[in-house]
Write an enzyme that holds these catalytic residues in place. Structure first.
Site, PDB file in Angstrom:
ATOM      1  N   ARG A  44       0.823  -1.213   0.000  1.00 49.94           N
ATOM      2  CA  ARG A  44       0.000   0.000   0.000  1.00 49.94           C
ATOM      3  C   ARG A  44       0.859   1.266   0.000  1.00 49.94           C
ATOM      4  NH1 ARG A  44      -2.942   2.215   4.811  1.00 49.94           N
ATOM      5  NH2 ARG A  44      -4.213   3.940   4.017  1.00 49.94           N
ATOM      6  N   HIS A  48       0.479   4.086  -2.814  1.00 44.52           N
ATOM      7  CA  HIS A  48       0.088   5.479  -2.514  1.00 44.52           C
ATOM      8  C   HIS A  48       1.185   6.475  -2.839  1.00 44.52           C
ATOM      9  CE1 HIS A  48      -3.732   4.991   0.153  1.00 44.52           C
ATOM     10  NE2 HIS A  48      -3.721   4.156  -0.860  1.00 44.52           N
ATOM     11  N   HIS A 171      -5.861  -6.258  -3.713  1.00 46.16           N
ATOM     12  CA  HIS A 171      -6.660  -6.423  -2.497  1.00 46.16           C
ATOM     13  C   HIS A 171      -6.825  -7.878  -2.080  1.00 46.16           C
ATOM     14  CE1 HIS A 171      -8.637  -2.148  -2.471  1.00 46.16           C
ATOM     15  NE2 HIS A 171      -7.365  -2.139  -2.147  1.00 46.16           N
ATOM     16  N   TRP A 187     -10.398  -8.867   2.413  1.00 47.00           N
ATOM     17  CA  TRP A 187     -11.277  -9.100   1.259  1.00 47.00           C
ATOM     18  C   TRP A 187     -11.594 -10.579   1.064  1.00 47.00           C
ATOM     19  CZ3 TRP A 187      -7.924  -5.016   1.643  1.00 47.00           C
ATOM     20  CH2 TRP A 187      -8.418  -3.752   1.321  1.00 47.00           C
TER      21      TRP A 187
END
Ligand code: DDH
Length: 288
Positions: A44, A48, A171, A187
């Site tokens: 992540r 980002h 995910h 998920w």
């Protein structure tokens, strides 16, 4: 401390495979952290840092690593990423020559590979910038919005519909945290294994709405309410153009791995001023 922006870079003599190995060793050093791996939060961070790119103004992206600074570090989308940045400080202390953009993207590659994903070709070449290069808030997707917002965000980076869906397969890893995004849960049931399970989950399970204590809501699997989907994701799945790629990757993991490797490399390289003679690394897994 961040190195100066714009200084002429000498050829660096860094053993990037060794950097990879050191990051790999760190991934499961704290079995109490989340599901036992720092891998997902490092993926992540890489995403980002890169996903702020704007193709029209050629601003943002992993070059510069401006998430080290406020205001970017304080953008709500980046909640929780201090954990990942702090981990990377330990690696940076050992390899002070590496730029933060190179380090964070390499960590994302390492995490994907070590958790069972495809080999992601990687090149060095990012240079640290100052806080004046911080991107404005709002460049990363808002999970509470719909498919048109998701298209706006990813088209701005230069991706098409199929690439957007392939990227979303990340995910398979990790989870949502109430104190970071306000959403809750993984998920699917194996969040430390890179696979196409995300696509299988979204396309085969019965998703029902669940209200959250903070006033928001998310989707949960009717038969296992511990697993979730974001409002934006079910909105994407219900879009005809997006849906065909979700269904494709649910049926064909090899195709997903191949497409993910290409599109994740593209994401991590958005806006990076390569000279063209950089070595392309295919890092060896620690299990190889
Ligand atoms: Fe994501 N993501 N993401 N995501 N993401 C969250 C967590 C993780 C969206 C929203 C969220 C990508 C695309 C989207 C990872 C990788 C990638 C969380 C939860 C939200 C919310 C944060 C928290 O509470 O800790 C939305 C919306 C999109 C979208 O495409 C529409 C992409 C492209 C990637 C990528 O890596 C290529 C990973 C990994 C996590 C798990 C982090 C963790 O700590 O665990």
């Amino acid at each position: 401390t961040p190195s100066a922006a714009g200084k002429t870079e000498k050829k660096k003599n860094i053993d990037y495979q060794q950097v990879y190995n050191d990051i790999a060793e760190m991934l499961d050093e704290d079995s109490d952290y989340d599901d036992g791996s720092y891998g997902p939060v490092l993926v992540r961070l890489a995403w980002h840092a890169s996903g702020t790119y704007d193709k029209d103004t050629k601003t943002g992206g992993s070059n510069g690593a401006t998430m080290r600074f406020a205001p970017e570090s304080k953008h709500a989308a980046n909640n929780g990423l201090a954990i990942a940045r702090d981990l990377m400080e330990k690696i940076h202390a050992k390899y002070p020559e590496i730029s933060y953009g190179d380090l964070w993207t390499l960590a994302g590659v390492c995490a994907v590979q070590e958790l069972g994903g495809p080999t992601i070709p990687w090149r060095a070449g990012r240079e640290d910038a100052f806080e004046t290069s911080c991107t404005p808030d709002g460049r990363l997707p808002d999970a509470g919005k719909k498919e048109d917002h998701i298209r706006d965000i990813f088209y701005r980076m230069g991706f098409n519909d199929q690439e957007i869906v392939a990227l979303a397969g990340a995910h398979a890893l990790g989870r949502c945290h109430p104190d970071r995004s306000g959403f809750e849960g993984p998920w699917q049931e194996a969040p430390t294994v890179f696979s196409n399970e995300y696509f299988k989950a979204i396309s085969t399970r019965k998703w029902v709405k669940k209200d959250l204590k903070n006033g928001g809501w998310q989707w949960v699997d009717k038969n296992n309410t511990d697993v979730m989907m974001l409002p934006a994701e079910i909105a994407m799945y219900n879009d005809k153009e997006f849906k065909k790629y979700f269904d494709l990757y649910a049926k064909d993991e090899d195709k997903f791995f191949k497409d993910f490797a290409a599109v994740f490399q593209k994401l991590l390289e958005l806006g990076v001023p390569f000279k063209g003679d950089e070595k392309v690394y295919h890092f060896k897994r620690t299990t190889e």
